[in-house]
Design an enzyme around this catalytic site. Structure first.
Site, PDB file in Angstrom:
ATOM      1  N   TRP A   1      -1.303   4.480   0.760  1.00 42.29           N
ATOM      2  CA  TRP A   1      -0.598   3.700   0.125  1.00 42.29           C
ATOM      3  C   TRP A   1       0.863   4.276  -0.373  1.00 42.29           C
ATOM      4  O   TRP A   1       1.772   4.025  -0.299  1.00 42.29           O
ATOM      5  CB  TRP A   1      -1.265   2.875  -0.801  1.00 42.29           C
ATOM      6  CG  TRP A   1      -1.797   1.626  -0.026  1.00 42.29           C
ATOM      7  CD1 TRP A   1      -3.556   1.468  -0.107  1.00 42.29           C
ATOM      8  CD2 TRP A   1      -1.627   0.787   0.634  1.00 42.29           C
ATOM      9  NE1 TRP A   1      -3.756   0.630   0.949  1.00 42.29           N
ATOM     10  CE2 TRP A   1      -2.270  -0.076   1.580  1.00 42.29           C
ATOM     11  CE3 TRP A   1      -0.057   0.160   1.273  1.00 42.29           C
ATOM     12  CZ2 TRP A   1      -2.413  -1.210   2.289  1.00 42.29           C
ATOM     13  CZ3 TRP A   1      -0.001  -0.851   1.948  1.00 42.29           C
ATOM     14  CH2 TRP A   1      -0.903  -1.455   2.597  1.00 42.29           C
TER      15      TRP A   1
ATOM     16  N   ASP B   1       2.167   2.327  -9.074  1.00 44.71           N
ATOM     17  CA  ASP B   1       1.396   1.674  -8.285  1.00 44.71           C
ATOM     18  C   ASP B   1      -0.025   1.287  -8.692  1.00 44.71           C
ATOM     19  O   ASP B   1      -0.670   2.265  -8.394  1.00 44.71           O
ATOM     20  CB  ASP B   1       1.767   1.789  -6.803  1.00 44.71           C
ATOM     21  CG  ASP B   1       0.879   0.789  -5.984  1.00 44.71           C
ATOM     22  OD1 ASP B   1       0.286  -0.090  -6.430  1.00 44.71           O
ATOM     23  OD2 ASP B   1       1.133   0.805  -4.880  1.00 44.71           O
TER      24      ASP B   1
ATOM     25  N   LYS C   1      -6.652  -7.521  -5.975  1.00 43.29           N
ATOM     26  CA  LYS C   1      -7.894  -6.706  -6.288  1.00 43.29           C
ATOM     27  C   LYS C   1      -8.608  -7.044  -7.593  1.00 43.29           C
ATOM     28  O   LYS C   1      -9.758  -7.671  -7.563  1.00 43.29           O
ATOM     29  CB  LYS C   1      -7.338  -5.127  -6.523  1.00 43.29           C
ATOM     30  CG  LYS C   1      -7.444  -4.280  -5.293  1.00 43.29           C
ATOM     31  CD  LYS C   1      -6.592  -4.588  -4.037  1.00 43.29           C
ATOM     32  CE  LYS C   1      -6.343  -3.855  -2.856  1.00 43.29           C
ATOM     33  NZ  LYS C   1      -5.463  -4.232  -2.088  1.00 43.29           N
TER      34      LYS C   1
HETATM   35  C1  LIG Z   1      -2.538   0.835  -3.988  1.00 41.34           C
HETATM   36  C2  LIG Z   1      -1.710  -0.351  -2.789  1.00 41.34           C
HETATM   37  N1  LIG Z   1      -0.474  -0.198  -2.839  1.00 41.34           N
HETATM   38  C3  LIG Z   1       0.002  -1.176  -1.991  1.00 41.34           C
HETATM   39  C4  LIG Z   1      -0.551  -1.853  -1.076  1.00 41.34           C
HETATM   40  C5  LIG Z   1      -0.035  -2.981  -0.360  1.00 41.34           C
HETATM   41  O1  LIG Z   1      -0.138  -4.362  -1.094  1.00 41.34           O
HETATM   42  P1  LIG Z   1       0.556  -5.480  -0.559  1.00 41.34           P
HETATM   43  O2  LIG Z   1      -0.126  -5.998   0.746  1.00 41.34           O
HETATM   44  O3  LIG Z   1       0.185  -6.580  -1.664  1.00 41.34           O
HETATM   45  O4  LIG Z   1       2.246  -5.350   0.052  1.00 41.34           O
HETATM   46  C6  LIG Z   1      -2.031  -2.037  -1.140  1.00 41.34           C
HETATM   47  C7  LIG Z   1      -2.844  -2.758  -0.404  1.00 41.34           C
HETATM   48  O5  LIG Z   1      -3.851  -2.810  -0.296  1.00 41.34           O
HETATM   49  C8  LIG Z   1      -2.461  -1.064  -2.092  1.00 41.34           C
HETATM   50  O6  LIG Z   1      -3.925  -0.907  -2.128  1.00 41.34           O
END
Ligand SMILES: Cc1ncc(COP(=O)(O)O)c(C=O)c1O
Length: 370
Positions: A111, A181, A205
């Site tokens: 990510w 994040d 989550k």
């Molecule tokens: C740590 C993290 N950041 C970003 C994301 C992307 O999230 P989204 O699908 O809400 O854009 C995820 C997706 O699981 C994630 O686990």
């Protein structure tokens, strides 16, 4: 013979990486609200986002969040859409519009790697640490990072959901904007939010269903944002509209409000939440460590995540057999992320100790059968 989950229902045994498990009490409240939201008498799915009831819901949700985090008024709270992925763009759009400046990123897994390309569209980027050479099995140690004093900001992902790597310390300098994040470990443990200038976390989550993303931003940062952002992408427009700029995801925000109430009323506070999360994670990692010939933990022990327990078995065939038997025993969501394979047991805040105990016993029995 594997004992099987017995008294737990399928929702309780959902070890999915996200959208994840929600507390049983919240699922019941949502069921009721779909028929008739308390205090409204209408299905939550048909409640106007312009109603006083919804404005109060947003305010109350913010108050609960502030209380849990001890978040002062120096930081604003926004309820946005577009997931964490939209934040990958909004962060550099707000904080990196000057081409002379460089933003620093920690590239520690799937990510955080994804968060970097949108920043390149806005300005210069320096990857301060890259875990790819090491296969994303570990995080940097403090002495390995030399963050610059003149960086536009430092961005990192506190918990790499795919690899199951979690920072147990706060990287970066306190005199440089720190952006994090926290999508997959927000509210899993206590921390000092004032050490962060911008935190974002999507709901699916630890907070509720997909559809809403929380942004906590130091108000002073908003003063420097460029003037030419489209309003829908501008944090200031959302702040001014108290997160009701356009039609927000009423149901998802209601669910977040119920999850926060559950955390406050049933768990107590973030210390207790953390204590419970630790016990769950330790139980699973202890099985992995006891059977090293069968289970191979992905993350370096110091960086193990309290939220995502990622491991491999010796061969793809053994992994397939593990998943087959786990499914038969009532567990779901254990397949690793498509980018990595293997097994991932996501044990977010709402996952109970009882469910984790059942998974641990299943793993022990699988190992004992050889
Ligand atoms: C740590 C993290 N950041 C970003 C994301 C992307 O999230 P989204 O699908 O809400 O854009 C995820 C997706 O699981 C994630 O686990």
């Amino acid at each position: 013979m594997i004992k099987g989950p017995g008294r737990l229902d399928a929702n309780a045994l959902n070890f999915s990486g996200g959208p994840g498990v929600l507390p049983a009490r919240v699922l019941e409240e949502l069921e009721e609200a779909i028929r008739s939201a308390p205090g409204v008498g209408l299905s939550i799915l048909g409640v106007s986002h312009r109603s006083d009831w919804f404005a109060e819901l947003v305010d109350q949700t913010e108050r609960d969040l502030r209380a849990l985090l001890r978040l002062p008024e120096s930081h604003a709270v926004l309820f946005l859409q577009g997931g964490a992925s939209l934040q990958f763009s909004l962060v550099p759009m707000h904080l990196l519009r000057s081409k002379e400046q460089t933003a620093e990123y920690l590239r520690t897994g799937y990510w955080s790697a994804k968060s970097i390309s949108p920043a390149h569209l806005e300005g210069q980027v320096r990857v301060l640490w890259d875990g790819e050479g090491g296969g994303f099995h570990r995080l940097p140690r403090p002495h390995e990072l030399k963050p610059a004093a003149d960086a536009a900001y430092l961005h990192y992902v506190s918990n790499e959901t795919v690899e199951g790597l979690q920072f147990h310390w706060i990287p970066g300098r306190d005199d440089v904007i720190r952006v994090c994040d926290m999508s997959s470990d927000f509210l899993a443990y206590p921390f000092d939010p004032t050490r962060f200038d911008l935190i974002y976390a999507h709901a699916q989550k630890n907070l509720g269903p997909a559809g809403v993303t929380l942004v906590l931003i130091r108000r002073a940062l908003l003063e420097r944002a460029p003037a030419d952002l489209p309003a829908i992408l501008d944090y200031r427009a959302h702040l001014q509209a108290r997160s009701i700029y356009n039609t927000p995801p009423v149901f998802a925000i209601y669910a977040v409000s119920r999850v926060l109430r559950w955390l406050i009323e049933e768990i107590g506070d973030l210390d207790r939440m953390c204590e419970r999360n630790r016990r769950k994670a330790e139980r699973l990692y202890s099985v992995i460590d006891r059977y090293p010939e069968l289970y191979r933990g992905w993350a370096a022990p110091e960086d193990r995540s309290l939220m995502n327990v990622v491991f491999r078995l010796a061969t793809p065939e053994r992994e397939a057999e593990f998943l087959r038997q786990a499914t038969q025993a009532g567990f779901s969501g254990l397949q690793g992320h498509r980018a990595l394979g293997g097994i991932r047991a996501s044990i977010y805040n709402a996952m109970t100790l009882v469910a984790v105990e059942q998974l641990a016993e299943f793993m022990e029995e699988f190992a004992a059968k050889g």
